[in-house]
Scaffold this active site. Structure first.
Site, PDB file in Angstrom:
ATOM      1  N   LYS A 251       0.856  -1.194   0.000  1.00 29.73           N
ATOM      2  CA  LYS A 251       0.000   0.000   0.000  1.00 29.73           C
ATOM      3  C   LYS A 251       0.894   1.246   0.000  1.00 29.73           C
ATOM      4  CE  LYS A 251      -3.744  -1.987   2.782  1.00 29.73           C
ATOM      5  NZ  LYS A 251      -4.873  -1.850   1.845  1.00 29.73           N
ATOM      6  N   ARG A 326      -9.866 -11.890   1.895  1.00 32.76           N
ATOM      7  CA  ARG A 326     -10.721 -12.932   1.321  1.00 32.76           C
ATOM      8  C   ARG A 326     -10.044 -14.293   1.347  1.00 32.76           C
ATOM      9  NH1 ARG A 326     -11.220  -9.604  -4.124  1.00 32.76           N
ATOM     10  NH2 ARG A 326     -10.903  -7.971  -2.600  1.00 32.76           N
TER      11      ARG A 326
HETATM   12  N1  BES Z   1      -7.876  -4.092   4.482  1.00 33.90           N
HETATM   13  C1  BES Z   1      -8.076  -3.660   3.156  1.00 33.90           C
HETATM   14  C2  BES Z   1      -9.401  -2.922   2.963  1.00 33.90           C
HETATM   15  C3  BES Z   1      -9.619  -1.647   3.741  1.00 33.90           C
HETATM   16  C4  BES Z   1      -9.518  -0.435   3.115  1.00 33.90           C
HETATM   17  C5  BES Z   1      -9.998  -1.672   5.057  1.00 33.90           C
HETATM   18  C6  BES Z   1      -9.755   0.726   3.804  1.00 33.90           C
HETATM   19  C7  BES Z   1     -10.225  -0.514   5.760  1.00 33.90           C
HETATM   20  C8  BES Z   1     -10.107   0.697   5.129  1.00 33.90           C
HETATM   21  C9  BES Z   1      -8.079  -4.859   2.197  1.00 33.90           C
HETATM   22  O1  BES Z   1      -7.293  -5.923   2.562  1.00 33.90           O
HETATM   23  C10 BES Z   1      -7.576  -4.366   0.886  1.00 33.90           C
HETATM   24  O2  BES Z   1      -6.473  -3.944   0.831  1.00 33.90           O
HETATM   25  N2  BES Z   1      -8.393  -4.456  -0.136  1.00 33.90           N
HETATM   26  C11 BES Z   1      -8.036  -4.009  -1.448  1.00 33.90           C
HETATM   27  C12 BES Z   1      -8.534  -5.030  -2.433  1.00 33.90           C
HETATM   28  C13 BES Z   1      -8.050  -4.814  -3.834  1.00 33.90           C
HETATM   29  C14 BES Z   1      -6.560  -5.070  -3.914  1.00 33.90           C
HETATM   30  C15 BES Z   1      -8.789  -5.750  -4.746  1.00 33.90           C
HETATM   31  C16 BES Z   1      -8.696  -2.663  -1.701  1.00 33.90           C
HETATM   32  O3  BES Z   1      -9.843  -2.480  -1.290  1.00 33.90           O
HETATM   33  O4  BES Z   1      -8.049  -1.804  -2.284  1.00 33.90           O
HETATM   34 ZN    ZN Z   2      -5.265  -5.707   1.901  1.00 33.99          ZN
END
Ligand code: BES
Ligand code: ZN
Ligand code: ZN
Length: 476
Positions: A251, A326
């Site tokens: 990230k 997931r």
């Molecule tokens: N933990 C994150 C999602 C999240 C985002 C939680 C903001 C709380 C606040 C999750 O694991 C994630 O990173 N999801 C990605 C998925 C994508 C790579 C398909 C996302 O939502 O960007």
């Molecule tokens: Zn994630």
């Protein structure tokens, strides 16, 4: 408690400004309140030297119980600020015949009084003065008060767990905390260690954990009272990513990683909701499953392009290591099949897409439960103002999860991210299933009335409401 003591600070709630009366006030005091109300004041304070009497005008929104209760909770938050500013240690709420609203007000006070001071070296100085709330009412009984106490306590415990940084709360410590909840409330819990997780072939959980120094855990909680009215359990599943860096699909630091200690909020909801149910001795058979790990980079970390084999035997092409939730949840959902559950409710901070869709105002929900149950669950959310926004769950979304070389891929593409995440999970279920993505409301970056700042504990009050209705204790 049914009557107010002589020296207690009191809060009198007035529903209708044209007809104020109270046996607790002298004639001149009543006159003063009536005049002030007529002048348009909504908050009137009477200083009786030994005690303060707070009179608060709160007019219910006509024909809208849900809005009225939410207004009462918010008023509770505002009043708690005043009580603390005045240095009060206790306050007695006097029932004016509107019991549900009074309990909502009390809930607002309790939840807004929450603080997380563990890491403040001068925390003792910052601690709120308010320690206890009493309710003077002939209508509200002890059981109702106890339930309010358990559900607010559970919400605050969930907040604590979310607010704990990963430097304390790694997967092993998280599992220990869940076991402590089980011990305190008297339900069973078992923590699977890495060896056991390996023997179960939980490929999703093990793959996400590859980049971690800490081993993964899988916590199984079981509350099964002898008088349970359901033979098949309600199974709760919660995402327990104690920190999400995104892994190799790292990230960007500034905004998206700062609060990723909150990525176990779903797991916290599951443990603390069962805690509340067990404390309240609800006659329900409930199981909780929390897979936990952090998601990091390391020499051994899983990488985009890897194909992994899940516990169910399905293969997944990992095209983004940040879609890790997931993967660990899929194994937990597969594991849930052995319980032949009547319903599985799964909570996760799963997608930024869910947060972008509803913002902090609701839980993005989707699944295959029948319409009657769906309506019931929506109504539970409204009641406690942890509202569900139901997404479509059309089969076509599965097309976006097709992989060239494996059974599934772990990302759907640019569109409908919250839904494709839910669809991915559905591939590992064979029972009535609702996925609740709490990425929006789980963590608040600014102070939000009784929800507070930081971890909100969202989901606990929703679940407790559902339990009360499923147990036939509450009808709505
Ligand atoms: N933990 C994150 C999602 C999240 C985002 C939680 C903001 C709380 C606040 C999750 O694991 C994630 O990173 N999801 C990605 C998925 C994508 C790579 C398909 C996302 O939502 O960007
Ligand atoms: Zn994630
Ligand atoms: Zn995550």
């Amino acid at each position: 408690m049914s009557t107010a003591g002589k020296d207690d600070h009191l809060l009198l709630v007035v529903n209708d400004k044209s007809s104020f009366d109270s046996p607790l006030l002298e004639t001149e005091e009543k006159q003063f309140v009536r005049t002030s109300l007529k002048e348009g004041k909504t908050q009137i304070t009477i200083n009786q030297y030994k005690r303060m009497i707070y009179v608060q005008l709160l007019t219910p929104v006509s024909n809208d119980r849900v809005k009225s209760m939410e207004n009462w909770r918010k008023a509770g938050a505002q009043l708690a600020g005043r009580f603390n500013a005045a240095g009060h240690q206790s306050i007695t709420l006097v029932d004016n015949g509107n019991s549900d609203l009074l309990l909502a007000l009390a809930e607002g006070i309790i939840l807004s009084n929450y603080q997380f001071l563990k890491y403040k070296s001068n925390g003792k100085k910052e601690i709120n003065s308010l320690k206890s709330i009493s309710v003077a009412s002939k209508k509200i009984n002890k059981t109702e008060i106890d339930r309010l106490q358990f559900v607010t306590q559970a919400t605050c415990k969930a907040r604590d767990l979310v607010n704990e940084p990963q430097s304390f709360l790694n997967a092993v410590v998280f599992a220990k905390e869940l076991q402590q909840l089980a011990k305190d409330a008297g339900f069973k819990s078992v923590v699977f260690d890495k060896k056991k997780i390996k023997s179960l072939k939980m490929g999703g959980l093990l793959s996400v954990n590859l980049g971690s120094v800490q081993p993964p855990t899988f916590t199984v909680m079981e509350y099964k009272p002898a008088k349970a009215i359901n033979k098949k359990p309600i199974v709760l599943v919660g995402k327990g990513v104690v920190y999400d860096t995104g892994g190799m699909s790292l990230k960007p630091t500034a905004n998206s990683m700062d609060y990723m200690k909150c990525d176990m909020a779903g797991g916290a909801v599951v443990g603390t909701a069962i805690y509340a149910a067990a404390k309240a001795k609800l006659p329900l058979y409930i199981v909780g499953l929390v897979p936990a790990t952090d998601n990091r980079l390391d020499g051994d970390a899983y990488v985009p392009g890897d194909v992994i084999t899940m516990m169910s035997g399905k293969t997944v092409e990992v095209l983004n290591t940040d879609a890790e939730g997931r993967l660990i949840l899929a194994d937990a959902l597969h594991y849930a099949k052995r319980y032949d559950p009547e319903l599985v409710l799964e909570f996760s901070t799963l997608t930024g897409s869910a947060a972008a869709t509803l913002g902090p105002y609701g839980i993005v929900a989707m699944g295959n439960v029948n319409e009657e149950l769906k309506a019931k669950l929506i109504s539970c959310g409204d009641e406690v103002y942890e509202r569900l926004g139901i997404m479509p769950f059309w089969d076509e979304y599965n097309d976006l999860l097709k992989s060239d070389i494996a059974d599934l891929r772990n990302i759907g593409g640019a569109n409908a991210g919250a839904i494709t995440a839910g669809k991915f999970l559905e591939n590992f279920t064979d029972y009535p299933f609702l996925h609740l993505d709490i990425a929006g409301p789980a963590f608040s970056k600014s102070n939000d009335s009784y929800r507070g700042k930081n971890g909100t504990g969202v989901g606990v009050r929703f679940l407790f409401e559902y339990f009360l209705r499923r147990a036939g204790i509450k009808k709505n």
